[in-house]
Design an enzyme around this catalytic site. Structure first.
Site, PDB file in Angstrom:
ATOM      1  N   SER A 144       1.163  -1.323   0.014  1.00  0.00           N
ATOM      2  CA  SER A 144       0.040   0.042  -0.104  1.00  0.00           C
ATOM      3  C   SER A 144       0.566   1.030  -0.441  1.00  0.00           C
ATOM      4  O   SER A 144       2.106   1.376   0.199  1.00  0.00           O
ATOM      5  CB  SER A 144      -1.097  -0.125   1.821  1.00  0.00           C
ATOM      6  N   TYR A 158      -1.754  -0.742  10.392  1.00  0.00           N
ATOM      7  CA  TYR A 158      -2.025  -1.116   9.577  1.00  0.00           C
ATOM      8  C   TYR A 158      -1.236  -0.651   7.705  1.00  0.00           C
ATOM      9  O   TYR A 158      -0.821  -1.344   7.291  1.00  0.00           O
ATOM     10  CB  TYR A 158      -3.652  -0.754   8.216  1.00  0.00           C
TER      11      TYR A 158
END
Length: 270
Positions: A144, A158
């Site tokens: 990501s 995350y």
């Protein structure tokens, strides 16, 4: 149909019941790969399987929770048993724990690390012997831009897990290079998926798109085609890398500057 860039290959794709993972599974199958759809929700996996079969591709479904080490090992064994070999492994399954640091707890931390990061280690460990027997292969990961490149309030667990994943990619690439096993990843930006729908409604997504220089959210297929390149023979000399697919959203220039630049026809106009 595709160009058969993965013909004769067997791939396993985690988190392939919907969104980015489903797109990767469909694109790989369209390019000739036999795909094991590894997903936690059987109904989602069945939908992906039906899409691939309808398009004359070949795939099999394995229900797996990548947060459980034994289930990862069983999924890899299933792929090898079903198709006799394994060439490409894609870890795409992810968990997103939203909340400010002081609001999050150990259970959410463990879930994020287990699904996003620990599963990468476990899946790789289970797959490497099979890839080595094939004389090489591909380990691919959906990372990501959140964490490795940008920060987002409420996404600390995350972000930490994805930053760790990028470190894993680089180190594993060095360890496995002489085995002709390449290790790479893709860093998505804002991609329109079911997960995105949970974070923002249509109006919210339109607002988010304004912060992307291209002016739109990405599609799952945008990530899938980047993965296809990394999985193909065309990327045989690429390892330890991540490809950013974000419509330019992590560029230092602002969307406002991008709007202004759109009207510039030559440097003397600046």
């Amino acid at each position: 149909m595709g160009l058969n860039r993965l013909r004769g290959k067997t791939a396993i794709v985690t988190g392939s019941g919907q969104g980015i993972g489903a797109a990767i599974a469909r694109v790989f199958a369209d390019e000739g790969a036999k795909v094991v759809i590894a997903t936690r929700t059987e109904s989602h996996g069945q939908a992906t399987l039906s899409d691939i079969i309808a398009a004359k591709g070949e795939a099999a479904l394995r229900v797996v929770d990548v947060g459980v080490a034994a289930e990862i090992e069983q999924a890899v064994s299933f792929a090898v048993s079903r198709y006799g070999k394994l060439d490409i492994v894609v870890h795409n399954a992810a968990s997103f724990a939203a909340g400010m640091v002081e609001e999050l707890d150990d259970a959410l931390l463990e879930e994020s690390l287990s699904v996003n990061l620990k599963a990468a280690f476990r899946l790789s460990k289970a797959a490497i012997p099979h890839l080595r027997r094939r004389g090489g292969g591909r380990l691919l990961f959906t990372s990501s831009v959140t964490g490795p490149r940008v920060a987002m309030p409420g996404a600390s667990y995350y972000a930490a897990s994805k930053s760790g994943l990028n470190g894993f990619i680089r180190t594993a690439a060095i360890e496995l290079a002489r085995d002709r096993i390449t290790v790479n990843g893709v860093e998505p930006g804002f991609i329109k998926t079911p997960a995105m729908n949970l974070l923002a409604d249509e109006e919210g997504q339109r607002v988010m798109a304004k912060y992307v220089p291209i002016g739109a959210l990405g599609r799952p297929e945008d990530i899938a085609y980047a993965m296809l390149y990394l999985a193909s023979d065309e990327a045989s000399y690429v390892t330890g890398q991540t490809i950013v697919v974000d419509g330019g959203s992590t560029l230092p220039e602002s969307p406002t500057f991008a709007d202004e630049a759109a009207g510039v026809k030559s440097l003397d106009q600046i």
